[in-house]
Design an enzyme around this catalytic site. Structure first.
Site, PDB file in Angstrom:
ATOM      1  N   GLY A  75     -32.641  -2.034  -1.932  1.00  0.00           N
ATOM      2  CA  GLY A  75     -31.418  -1.237  -1.905  1.00  0.00           C
ATOM      3  C   GLY A  75     -31.050  -0.629  -0.575  1.00  0.00           C
ATOM      4  CB  CYS A  77     -31.450   0.391 -10.063  1.00  0.00           C
ATOM      5  SG  CYS A  77     -33.036  -0.011  -9.288  1.00  0.00           S
ATOM      6  CB  CYS A 105     -33.213  -7.243  -8.272  1.00  0.00           C
ATOM      7  SG  CYS A 105     -32.780  -6.174  -6.890  1.00  0.00           S
TER       8      CYS A 105
END
EC number: 5.1.1.3
Length: 255
Positions: free
Chosen positions: A40, A181, A70
């Site tokens: 991220g 997430c 992901c």
């Protein structure tokens, strides 16, 4: 059917858990890019490259379907991965949007998207929601949750401080929270509890869990039935310490 699950680390366990519970596949190859977590905080070009390298990893395993568990990779690398693959590749964003369409009929319901910095900056969720007519959408980059979860800090003062830091400034209380997430479902109960306690809500916000969403999506798209298979065989691989990854899997998934 033998499939692959790709994640930046242990966050994909939340998707894997839902897949194991549903028993819609015979065998699952899990690959965690734990040597390079978190995704991220990295730039889009790097994330795309990581996605293509994950494809190279899966080639010898002869899987029939790949799930990109992901959110950051789904937002930034999925399209590139699909261009270079002969097998279907499914991300987690489209299934989450489908879950919202099925469960949230009020197009004006306030929706909060939680995700890593890269996912939020991609506007992938915002754009997809707007295409479906949901316009009351806000987002919040909550990247600090990722290293806490990777270190198995799923409760306690550190997590509470982190939630306070992110959620206290909220001006509009959400009716729907997208856990954008795959790490975040591992602290879903804590997030729900924080909103209930600190904002004095009578009912908790609807949490959209990518693991549950993707099972529903796969059932619908590929006409799969729950419990059609025996409990799947799972094989773990990692770019980092696979022994550590397997240990985390045994603790979190009760394998």
């Amino acid at each position: 059917m033998k499939i692959g699950v790709f994640d930046s680390g242990v966050g994909g366990f939340s998707v894997l858990k839902s897949l194991l519970k549903a028993q819609i596949f015979d065998e699952i190859i899990y690959y965690g890019d734990s040597a390079r977590v978190p995704y991220g905080t990295k730039d889009p070009t790097t994330i795309k490259q990581f996605g293509l390298e994950a494809l190279d990893f899966f080639k010898p395993h002869q899987i029939k379907l790949l799930i990109v568990a992901c959110n950051t990779a789904s937002a930034l690398a999925l399209e590139e991965m699909q261009k270079h693959s002969k097998i279907p590749i499914v991300g987690v964003i489209e299934p989450s949007i489908l879950a919202i369409k099925q469960q949230v009929k009020d197009k004006n319901a306030p929706i909060l998207v939680l995700g890593t910095k890269a996912t939020i900056q991609s506007n992938a969720y915002d754009n997809a929601l707007k295409q479906q007519g949901y316009l009351n959408v806000s987002h919040l980059a909550t990247s600090l949750f990722v290293p806490l979860i990777e270190e198995s800090i799923l409760e306690g003062e550190l997590l509470e401080t982190c939630m306070r830091y992110y959620f206290t400034p909220l001006e509009i209380l959400p009716e729907v929270v997208i856990l954008g997430c795959t790490h975040f479902p591992l602290i879903a109960q804590k997030i729900e509890g924080y909103f209930m306690e600190h904002f004095a809500l009578s009912t908790p916000p609807l949490l959209i869990h990518s693991g549950d969403a993707i099972v529903g999506y796969l059932q619908q798209k590929y006409a799969l039935k729950k419990n059609a298979c025996a409990f799947p065989k799972v094989e773990f691989h990692a770019s980092g310490d696979v022994v550590w990854l397997e240990k985390q899997a045994k603790e979190w998934l009760k394998l």
